[in-house]
Design a protein around this motif. Structure first.
Motif, PDB file in Angstrom:
ATOM      1  N   GLY A  64       0.822  -1.202   0.000  1.00 37.65           N
ATOM      2  CA  GLY A  64       0.000   0.000   0.000  1.00 37.65           C
ATOM      3  C   GLY A  64       0.853   1.246   0.000  1.00 37.65           C
ATOM      4  O   GLY A  64       0.576   2.222  -0.730  1.00 37.65           O
ATOM      5  N   ALA A  65       1.919   1.232   0.807  1.00 32.62           N
ATOM      6  CA  ALA A  65       2.844   2.370   0.824  1.00 32.62           C
ATOM      7  C   ALA A  65       3.536   2.514  -0.531  1.00 32.62           C
ATOM      8  O   ALA A  65       3.685   3.635  -1.056  1.00 32.62           O
ATOM      9  N   TRP A  66       3.953   1.388  -1.112  1.00 30.09           N
ATOM     10  CA  TRP A  66       4.607   1.442  -2.421  1.00 30.09           C
ATOM     11  C   TRP A  66       3.655   2.011  -3.475  1.00 30.09           C
ATOM     12  O   TRP A  66       4.052   2.866  -4.283  1.00 30.09           O
ATOM     13  N   GLY A  67       2.419   1.563  -3.486  1.00 26.06           N
ATOM     14  CA  GLY A  67       1.465   2.064  -4.470  1.00 26.06           C
ATOM     15  C   GLY A  67       1.233   3.558  -4.343  1.00 26.06           C
ATOM     16  O   GLY A  67       1.060   4.266  -5.349  1.00 26.06           O
ATOM     17  N   THR A  68       1.250   4.059  -3.107  1.00 23.65           N
ATOM     18  CA  THR A  68       1.072   5.492  -2.888  1.00 23.65           C
ATOM     19  C   THR A  68       2.288   6.263  -3.399  1.00 23.65           C
ATOM     20  O   THR A  68       2.147   7.326  -4.017  1.00 23.65           O
ATOM     21  N   LEU A  69       3.487   5.732  -3.148  1.00 25.12           N
ATOM     22  CA  LEU A  69       4.699   6.360  -3.682  1.00 25.12           C
ATOM     23  C   LEU A  69       4.748   6.287  -5.206  1.00 25.12           C
ATOM     24  O   LEU A  69       5.252   7.211  -5.856  1.00 25.12           O
ATOM     25  N   ALA A  70       4.221   5.200  -5.762  1.00 23.10           N
ATOM     26  CA  ALA A  70       4.244   5.031  -7.222  1.00 23.10           C
ATOM     27  C   ALA A  70       3.493   6.141  -7.933  1.00 23.10           C
ATOM     28  O   ALA A  70       3.842   6.510  -9.067  1.00 23.10           O
ATOM     29  N   VAL A  71       2.469   6.704  -7.284  1.00 19.09           N
ATOM     30  CA  VAL A  71       1.765   7.843  -7.873  1.00 19.09           C
ATOM     31  C   VAL A  71       2.729   9.004  -8.057  1.00 19.09           C
ATOM     32  O   VAL A  71       2.715   9.694  -9.087  1.00 19.09           O
ATOM     33  N   GLY A  72       3.581   9.253  -7.051  1.00 21.58           N
ATOM     34  CA  GLY A  72       4.555  10.336  -7.158  1.00 21.58           C
ATOM     35  C   GLY A  72       5.601  10.099  -8.225  1.00 21.58           C
ATOM     36  O   GLY A  72       6.256  11.041  -8.682  1.00 21.58           O
ATOM     37  N   LEU A  73       5.760   8.827  -8.633  1.00 19.20           N
ATOM     38  CA  LEU A  73       6.747   8.498  -9.665  1.00 19.20           C
ATOM     39  C   LEU A  73       6.141   8.421 -11.059  1.00 19.20           C
ATOM     40  O   LEU A  73       6.716   8.944 -12.029  1.00 19.20           O
TER      41      LEU A  73
END
Length: 459
Positions: free
Chosen positions: A343-352
């Protein structure tokens, strides 16, 4: 004559519809279609709870299957009522400083949003049921239900207000389309805090050795994953809140591609790491991809969705091993790794990877920084609030069943029944006999003989 009568009945049913359609405005028709889509999506998300029940039951031992089913039924029921009473108001009421909703309790003033409430209520239950899998096989049902009250009545609605209710994170520009952080990471953070108080299952760790406690029905778990995958099309697709032909198909396509990439990545990586394709990790790989894309399903391209899901599948394998073997965090179904880390990775993936503002699309690092800040804030709030709640519960009614009850199985001691017909003993004997001298089938038989002696004494 037999053919004419059905034709007349069909025409009779059609003409009133045609007549009434002439009086419906285009705006009203669009609103009706939008609401129908959101309701269908709500049904799909509700059905996801069947998937959670199957995954949790299949990945744990048969002696606890009934207890897990009861927890899932109670979770959706308690969450629906409590979210109506207070949760919706805290989440979508007029904001108090950007931190908490102050009105709208019992949908007061929001009666026209009853359809939106239904959709959000099943989301709230999803957040709470994530904890169920992580604490399986050793937590008191009463303690779990109290924790569900806290999660669905306060902790989750406050996070939801920050992001979806006009709170401070939404004002910063934090992006979480359908809940990688709001729903999944919140549930996982609550699960992590609870498990740290609860401790591992008996026999899970022997010194530095980590023992595998095999789930009793992996095919049942696989069915649960398929159900969750199916329901996720409503989870993400319904978050459009409208039957938008320009958005819904792309959101569902991103969901499909990310989940598929998660499966492929977990299978490939487990083959490389363990020289075999691990079934449970591959199944969880689908969930990792689904959780990973949930934040950015409306903001990532199809290629971005595949990359996000693929990385989530690899992260999942490493995260499960990290929690299990390094941190000694006993999570029978991998919920903390799937919903928390992914879930944390998916949220960071938006920023990428967001096509509008993502780092790799010329947006700089601002969105990535905001996403990171949101993750940290939600994790700190959820773990702190959950820890306080669990501490109070532990000091009052206790959170863990006795050693005897855990060995015998929660089905018998919590419900007086079992999920499966058994012969010879009430105890599940699918635990390895080589774990510890004071744990295993030998102890089960001794306890069983004690029961017989007690019964004879009573008679």
């Amino acid at each position: 004559m037999k053919k004419i009568i059905p034709l007349l009945l069909l025409l009779t049913s059609i003409f009133p519809v045609i007549a009434s359609a002439q009086t419906i405005s285009p705006e009203a028709a669009i609103a009706s279609i939008d609401m129908a889509w959101v309701m269908i999506a709500a049904f799909l998300v509700f059905f996801m709870h069947a998937g959670f029940a199957m995954v949790e039951s299949g990945f744990t031992r048969s002696k606890n299957a009934l207890n897990i089913l009861m927890k899932n039924f109670m979770t959706i029921s308690i969450a629906s009522i409590l979210y109506f009473l207070v949760g919706y108001g805290i989440m979508f009421g007029n904001s108090g400083g950007g931190f908490i909703g102050l009105d709208g309790f019992l949908l007061s003033g929001h009666e026209d949003q009853i359809g939106f409430f239904v959709f959000q209520a099943v989301f709230a239950a999803t957040c709470a049921t994530i904890i169920s899998g992580a604490v399986a096989e050793r937590m008191k049902l009463s303690a779990y239900l109290l924790l569900t009250l806290l999660m669905t009545g306060l902790i989750y609605p406050i996070v939801g207000h920050w992001v979806w209710g006009g709170g401070w994170l939404s004002e910063l520009g934090f992006v979480d389309f359908a809940g990688s952080t709001v729903v999944h990471m919140t549930g996982a953070a609550g699960a992590l805090a609870t498990v740290m108080f609860l401790g591992p299952r008996l026999g899970k760790y022997s010194g530095n050795r980590t023992n595998v406690i095999q789930g009793h029905n992996i095919p049942l778990g696989a069915l649960g994953v398929f159900i969750l995958w199916f329901g996720w099309f409503g989870f993400n697709g319904g978050s459009t809140l409208a039957a938008d032909p320009s958005l819904v198909p792309s959101v569902i396509a991103a969901t499909l591609l990310s989940a598929s990439a998660g499966v492929v990545a977990s299978a490939m990586y487990s083959q490389i790491k363990f020289k075999k394709i691990d079934a449970s990790l591959t199944l969880n790989g689908a969930l990792a991809g689904l959780v990973g894309i949930t934040a950015g399903a409306a903001d990532l391209s199809a290629t971005g969705a595949i990359i996000t899901g693929f990385i989530a599948g690899i992260i999942l394998v490493e995260a499960v091993q990290l929690f299990d073997r390094v941190f000694k965090i006993d999570d029978p179904v991998g919920a903390i790794a799937v919903h928390g880390i992914c879930g944390a990775w998916g949220t960071l993936a938006v920023g990428l990877f967001a096509t509008n503002g993502g780092l790799f699309y010329g947006g700089g690092g601002e969105l990535l920084f905001i996403q990171t800040a949101g993750i940290v804030a939600v994790a700190v709030w959820t773990m702190a609030a959950t820890s306080i709640g669990v501490f109070i519960i532990k000091k009052t009614i206790g959170i863990r069943v006795s050693q005897r009850e855990e060995i015998a199985g929660l089905d018998f001691y919590e419900h007086g029944a079992s999920a499966y017909e058994r012969s010879g003993s009430i105890f599940n004997e699918n635990t390895p006999q080589t774990v510890d001298g004071d744990f295993g089938v030998g102890l089960l038989k001794r306890l069983n003989s004690i029961d017989h002696k007690e019964n004879n004494t009573v008679h």
